[in-house]
Scaffold this active site. Structure first.
Site, PDB file in Angstrom:
ATOM      1  N   GLN A   1      -5.074  -1.841   9.267  1.00  0.00           N
ATOM      2  CA  GLN A   1      -4.900  -3.178   8.688  1.00  0.00           C
ATOM      3  C   GLN A   1      -5.492  -4.246   9.620  1.00  0.00           C
ATOM      4  O   GLN A   1      -5.170  -4.295  10.800  1.00  0.00           O
ATOM      5  CB  GLN A   1      -3.393  -3.446   8.454  1.00  0.00           C
TER       6      GLN A   1
ATOM      7  N   LYS B   1       0.840  -1.206   0.000  1.00  0.00           N
ATOM      8  CA  LYS B   1       0.000   0.000   0.000  1.00  0.00           C
ATOM      9  C   LYS B   1       0.872   1.251   0.000  1.00  0.00           C
ATOM     10  O   LYS B   1       0.589   2.212  -0.712  1.00  0.00           O
ATOM     11  CB  LYS B   1      -0.963  -0.038   1.196  1.00  0.00           C
TER      12      LYS B   1
ATOM     13  N   ASP C   1     -11.512   2.080   3.359  1.00  0.00           N
ATOM     14  CA  ASP C   1     -11.788   0.646   3.218  1.00  0.00           C
ATOM     15  C   ASP C   1     -13.294   0.399   3.048  1.00  0.00           C
ATOM     16  O   ASP C   1     -13.703  -0.712   2.695  1.00  0.00           O
ATOM     17  CB  ASP C   1     -11.318  -0.097   4.485  1.00  0.00           C
TER      18      ASP C   1
END
Ligand code: NAP
Length: 288
Positions: free
Chosen positions: A98, A54, A121
């Protein structure tokens, strides 16, 4: 028959190119790059690889990335405080925590604490609700990547029987919604589904999001079907592999995605897309 391979690396490169061009112009105009904060807690090796990928993608498209690598013992309160700080940070447009988190931290609490406008997300219940209604600014990254891959193959979803194996909040459920919004006829399968093979055999578009290596075998696939493999597993030789028995299924399918090089790179490209969207929306609301 030998399936046409849908090249996730190539499609993601073209999405990232488009984002890079737009980012360069916006950065020059606004004097600030889009910023993505990536938070990782603990030492999960797979999570570390995802976070590095990322960060790399941020650099490729011209974003600023802020990494917060926290120790496994970090308390829920400490993580909540960091999320609050990032919510208020004007240089941060997107926040990604994460997953999975260590067991002593409630993932739901953390997801709920992220400002929905920075929730790149698209896991916050407010954004999940928008996805259900079909009125969204952030698309869930992995399902959105799958939609781009299907589109890149020139396959129309309308009226097709789309079978999704898996009903997780991260992949299966939002995937099914996106296919439904494109007028697919969607069947969602899971571990309690009876006669799975009979159902998958009727799929024009088959999405595997199970988390089990080589789960989808050639006898489960209709001739000419589009087979999208979301799975990221390790096989007996510790090699990365998908949920689909690629070598045999490609003899039956019309289109297929490989692992690696299929859905994985698309997920990251869509994360970049969401971060750019968050940046543009914040600019719009700050400068009416
Ligand atoms: P998950 O939360 O474990 O969900 C797996 C789903 O598969 C569940 O709904 C489960 O059913 C279903 N399932 C399990 N065994 C089954 C069986 N025998 N028959 C039918 N359905 C079965 O996993 P996830 O987070 O959705 O991830 C799925 C896979 O995608 C994993 O390999 C993950 O690593 C990968 N992934 C890849 C990306 C990417 O960027 N490429 C992103 C996210 C995830 P129940 O609900 O009944 O338990």
């Amino acid at each position: 028959m030998n399936a046409e391979i849908i090249d996730g690396k190539a499609v993601s490169a073209s999405v990232k190119n488009r984002i890079a061009v737009e980012t360069a112009a916006l950065t020059e105009k606004n004097g600030r790059k889009p910023g993505l904060a990536v938070v990782i807690v603990g030492e999960n090796p797979a999570s570390k690889v995802y976070v590095n990928n990322k960060k790399k993608a941020c650099a490729e498209v011209g974003f600023e990335s802020f990494e917060y690598a926290l120790a496994e013992e970090t308390s829920e309160e400490e993580l909540l405080n960091l999320v609050k700080k990032l919510n208020a940070d004007s240089k941060v447009d997107g926040i990604l925590v994460q997953l999975p988190l260590p067991r002593h931290i409630s993932e739901n609490k953390i997801i709920n604490a992220i400002d929905p406008k920075k929730d790149v997300d698209a896991f916050h219940p407010e954004n999940v609700g928008h996805i259900m209604i079909g009125d969204y600014s952030f698309l869930p990254c992995t399902p959105a990547g799958v939609m781009e891959l299907i589109a890149s193959a020139g396959v129309s979803i309308e009226g097709k029987h789309c079978v999704v194996i898996g009903r997780s909040n991260i992949v299966g459920k939002p995937m099914s919604m996106l296919l439904l919004h494109k007028n697919g006829t969607v069947t969602i399968c899971h571990s309690r589904t009876k006669n799975l093979k009979e159902i998958t055999k009727t799929a024009d578009i088959l999405i595997a999001a199970v988390g089990k290596a080589y789960f989808v075998t050639a006898d489960m696939v209709k001739e000419g079907a589009v087979v999208i493999d979301v799975g990221m597993n390790r096989n007996a030789e510790n090699k990365l592999c998908g949920d689909v028995d690629y070598e045999n299924v490609k003899e039956v399918a019309g289109f297929i995605t490989p692992v690696p090089g299929g859905v994985g790179p698309m997920t990251i490209a869509m994360l970049m897309e969401n971060t750019l969207t968050a940046y543009k929306q914040r600019r719009d609301s700050e400068c009416p």
